[in-house]
Scaffold this motif. Structure first.
Motif, PDB file in Angstrom:
ATOM      1  N   TRP A 144       4.765 -37.844 -47.628  1.00  0.00           N
ATOM      2  CA  TRP A 144       5.007 -36.432 -46.961  1.00  0.00           C
ATOM      3  C   TRP A 144       3.655 -35.545 -47.364  1.00  0.00           C
ATOM      4  O   TRP A 144       3.845 -34.542 -48.075  1.00  0.00           O
ATOM      5  N   ASP A 145       2.532 -35.886 -46.539  1.00  0.00           N
ATOM      6  CA  ASP A 145       1.528 -35.399 -46.691  1.00  0.00           C
ATOM      7  C   ASP A 145       1.395 -33.760 -46.041  1.00  0.00           C
ATOM      8  O   ASP A 145       1.825 -33.731 -45.074  1.00  0.00           O
ATOM      9  N   PHE A 146       0.567 -32.987 -46.548  1.00  0.00           N
ATOM     10  CA  PHE A 146       0.371 -31.650 -45.634  1.00  0.00           C
ATOM     11  C   PHE A 146      -1.256 -31.635 -45.863  1.00  0.00           C
ATOM     12  O   PHE A 146      -1.637 -30.542 -45.310  1.00  0.00           O
ATOM     13  N   ALA A 153      10.200 -33.150 -45.226  1.00  0.00           N
ATOM     14  CA  ALA A 153       9.345 -33.585 -44.066  1.00  0.00           C
ATOM     15  C   ALA A 153       8.484 -32.322 -43.308  1.00  0.00           C
ATOM     16  O   ALA A 153       7.887 -32.637 -42.760  1.00  0.00           O
ATOM     17  N   LEU A 154       8.725 -30.906 -43.743  1.00  0.00           N
ATOM     18  CA  LEU A 154       8.311 -29.952 -43.509  1.00  0.00           C
ATOM     19  C   LEU A 154       6.622 -29.869 -43.737  1.00  0.00           C
ATOM     20  O   LEU A 154       5.975 -29.227 -43.354  1.00  0.00           O
ATOM     21  N   HIS A 155       6.467 -30.777 -44.920  1.00  0.00           N
ATOM     22  CA  HIS A 155       4.995 -31.059 -45.248  1.00  0.00           C
ATOM     23  C   HIS A 155       4.129 -31.416 -44.029  1.00  0.00           C
ATOM     24  O   HIS A 155       3.099 -31.261 -43.914  1.00  0.00           O
ATOM     25  N   LEU A 156       4.464 -32.224 -43.075  1.00  0.00           N
ATOM     26  CA  LEU A 156       4.019 -32.752 -42.031  1.00  0.00           C
ATOM     27  C   LEU A 156       3.855 -31.521 -40.984  1.00  0.00           C
ATOM     28  O   LEU A 156       2.575 -31.763 -40.312  1.00  0.00           O
ATOM     29  N   VAL A 157       4.484 -30.786 -40.932  1.00  0.00           N
ATOM     30  CA  VAL A 157       4.133 -29.267 -40.169  1.00  0.00           C
ATOM     31  C   VAL A 157       2.840 -28.799 -40.797  1.00  0.00           C
ATOM     32  O   VAL A 157       1.826 -28.415 -39.992  1.00  0.00           O
ATOM     33  N   GLY A 158       2.771 -28.696 -41.996  1.00  0.00           N
ATOM     34  CA  GLY A 158       1.577 -28.181 -42.811  1.00  0.00           C
ATOM     35  C   GLY A 158       0.353 -29.258 -42.423  1.00  0.00           C
ATOM     36  O   GLY A 158      -0.744 -28.686 -42.674  1.00  0.00           O
ATOM     37  N   LEU A 159       0.728 -30.636 -42.422  1.00  0.00           N
ATOM     38  CA  LEU A 159      -0.267 -31.386 -42.232  1.00  0.00           C
ATOM     39  C   LEU A 159      -1.037 -31.126 -40.823  1.00  0.00           C
ATOM     40  O   LEU A 159      -2.392 -31.105 -40.544  1.00  0.00           O
ATOM     41  N   ASN A 160      -0.118 -30.945 -39.920  1.00  0.00           N
ATOM     42  CA  ASN A 160      -0.562 -30.679 -38.440  1.00  0.00           C
ATOM     43  C   ASN A 160      -1.666 -29.324 -38.541  1.00  0.00           C
ATOM     44  O   ASN A 160      -2.589 -29.319 -37.753  1.00  0.00           O
ATOM     45  N   VAL A 161      -1.312 -28.291 -39.188  1.00  0.00           N
ATOM     46  CA  VAL A 161      -2.089 -27.209 -39.464  1.00  0.00           C
ATOM     47  C   VAL A 161      -3.356 -27.490 -39.985  1.00  0.00           C
ATOM     48  O   VAL A 161      -4.372 -27.109 -39.692  1.00  0.00           O
ATOM     49  N   PRO A 214      -0.836 -35.256 -33.498  1.00  0.00           N
ATOM     50  CA  PRO A 214      -0.194 -34.689 -34.161  1.00  0.00           C
ATOM     51  C   PRO A 214       1.026 -35.314 -34.679  1.00  0.00           C
ATOM     52  O   PRO A 214       1.705 -36.297 -33.657  1.00  0.00           O
ATOM     53  N   VAL A 215       1.594 -35.094 -35.889  1.00  0.00           N
ATOM     54  CA  VAL A 215       2.727 -35.890 -36.460  1.00  0.00           C
ATOM     55  C   VAL A 215       3.993 -34.937 -35.876  1.00  0.00           C
ATOM     56  O   VAL A 215       4.142 -33.835 -35.965  1.00  0.00           O
ATOM     57  N   SER A 216       4.948 -35.999 -35.555  1.00  0.00           N
ATOM     58  CA  SER A 216       6.334 -35.396 -35.101  1.00  0.00           C
ATOM     59  C   SER A 216       7.153 -34.993 -36.363  1.00  0.00           C
ATOM     60  O   SER A 216       7.160 -35.873 -37.400  1.00  0.00           O
ATOM     61  N   ARG A 258       0.776 -27.738 -31.953  1.00  0.00           N
ATOM     62  CA  ARG A 258       2.008 -28.320 -32.652  1.00  0.00           C
ATOM     63  C   ARG A 258       2.321 -27.620 -34.082  1.00  0.00           C
ATOM     64  O   ARG A 258       3.450 -27.224 -34.277  1.00  0.00           O
ATOM     65  N   GLY A 259       1.466 -27.316 -34.705  1.00  0.00           N
ATOM     66  CA  GLY A 259       1.625 -27.036 -36.161  1.00  0.00           C
ATOM     67  C   GLY A 259       2.149 -25.477 -36.091  1.00  0.00           C
ATOM     68  O   GLY A 259       3.094 -25.076 -36.857  1.00  0.00           O
ATOM     69  N   VAL A 260       1.524 -24.523 -35.342  1.00  0.00           N
ATOM     70  CA  VAL A 260       1.809 -23.129 -35.120  1.00  0.00           C
ATOM     71  C   VAL A 260       3.118 -23.151 -34.692  1.00  0.00           C
ATOM     72  O   VAL A 260       3.995 -22.341 -35.014  1.00  0.00           O
ATOM     73  N   GLU A 261       3.594 -23.848 -33.514  1.00  0.00           N
ATOM     74  CA  GLU A 261       4.871 -23.943 -32.803  1.00  0.00           C
ATOM     75  C   GLU A 261       5.971 -24.121 -34.011  1.00  0.00           C
ATOM     76  O   GLU A 261       7.015 -23.431 -33.809  1.00  0.00           O
ATOM     77  N   GLU A 262       5.665 -25.037 -34.957  1.00  0.00           N
ATOM     78  CA  GLU A 262       6.865 -25.362 -35.790  1.00  0.00           C
ATOM     79  C   GLU A 262       6.768 -24.696 -37.304  1.00  0.00           C
ATOM     80  O   GLU A 262       7.486 -25.086 -38.050  1.00  0.00           O
TER      81      GLU A 262
END
Length: 353
Positions: free
Chosen positions: A228-230, A278-286, A267-269, A318-322
């Motif tokens: 769960w990387d960010f 799993a929201l860590h992966l949103v941070g990963l995209n950012v 980008p990670v889904s 992707r990151g900003v959208e989520e």
């Protein structure tokens, strides 16, 4: 991205805030403004014994909100950054009043007391963000910033000393995608040192970065994320090294370290309904977006730079959208990451040495 949609892809990853209007600025700070004063839910943290039921606000009179200490710190950074960059911010007075109430000499003394027998508390991630907050206050020419900076100064000094004593002498880097990542912390601390003019700290951080990463090659970015990387261990490292090496030296290093353009990560889904972690992966995209954008800025023109910039745009979109979820597992921290991405050139987070 609604009111955070820039006019074009170039603007999205440029790291300048001049396109962000009042509504977008308010969106950036809505969750941080709420979170810094939200004491519960809260990460358990250190339990001293069976009778330890000390409320977060008593342990951390300034940084008690946002679920955990480091998130409260970088949410304050986000709020101060917004006050500095957006003079017409619609929540300006509410933000300032809240910081006035929390960031006092008495409350900072309580924060400082927590570190007396806990010298590795929040090492290195929280330390880096605390220094980022101090740098943001230092670069803002405003009486309130001066007052808040004076109040924070004892904790800033303590954390700065802990960085020198308990982080920079470590014999190896931590190549992880979470809070222990050494490269991200070194990047933020280096930006702090340069921003406030701490030449001795700057030299020490550069020496540590070179010792840790100068000889690295063939990043295994295809194996990321590891969990769960960010943060991306590989890209955080590259984002540090473009600060440490000059243009030609960095281009040579990057040629040996980063994969070919056609193997850059997508980008990670994040699937709907997954556990909040799993929201860590949103941070990963950012965070991938700001690292890729910074690396591209430091490379010479050509197909490699173009491909990296395109990857930065894809991750940023992707990151900003989520990122603006109302799920507290993400809302207590993701807005700060978006602010870091969208304003990275507005306060020492950009230039190569």
């Amino acid at each position: 991205m609604d009111d955070l949609s820039p006019p074009d892809d170039e603007t999205l990853i440029a790291g300048r805030a001049d396109w962000i209007g009042a509504d977008a600025a308010a969106r950036l700070t809505r969750h941080p403004l709420d979170g810094v004063d939200t004491e519960y839910p809260h990460a358990t943290g250190a339990i001293e014994g069976p009778d330890d039921v000390t409320p977060p606000r008593e342990r951390h009179p300034v940084f008690y909100g946002c679920f955990d200490w480091h998130s409260a710190v970088h949410s304050h950074w986000c709020l101060v950054r917004a006050l500095r960059l957006f003079p017409d911010h619609p929540d300006r007075e509410a933000i300032a009043q809240g910081i006035d109430e929390r960031l006092t000499a008495e409350h900072v003394a309580g924060e400082l007391a927590w570190f007396e027998n806990r010298e590795t508390f929040e090492r290195p991630y929280g330390w880096a963000w605390l220094l980022a907050l101090a740098a943001e206050l230092d670069r803002w020419d405003d009486p309130r910033a001066a007052r808040w900076g004076d109040a924070l100064a004892p904790l800033e000094e303590r954390v700065r000393d802990l960085v020198v004593e308990r982080f920079l002498p470590m014999d190896r880097p931590f190549r992880v995608g979470t809070h222990g990542n050494s490269a991200f912390a070194l990047s933020v601390i280096l930006d702090y040192a340069r921003s406030v003019g701490d030449d001795a700290l700057e030299r020490s951080v550069v020496e540590t970065a070179l010792a840790f990463y100068r000889d690295d090659a063939d990043a295994s970015i295809g194996n990321e994320p590891l969990g769960w990387d960010f943060l991306s261990p590989a890209l955080a490292e590259a984002d540090l090294m473009r600060r440490v090496l000059d243009g030609d030296a960095f281009a040579t290093w990057a040629d040996g370290f980063l994969p070919d353009a056609d193997t850059l990560p997508a980008p990670v889904s994040v699937a709907d309904g997954e556990d909040g972690v799993a929201l860590h992966l949103v941070g990963l995209n950012v965070s991938r977006a700001w690292a890729l954008a910074g690396v591209a800025d430091a490379l010479p023109a050509g197909s490699r730079r173009t491909a990296i910039r395109e990857a930065a745009v894809a991750h940023a979109r992707r990151g900003v959208e989520e990122a603006f979820t109302d799920d507290y597992a993400g809302s207590h921290w993701l807005s700060s990451f978006v602010c870091y991405l969208l304003t990275r050139e507005e306060g020492g987070i950009g230039p190569v040495a």
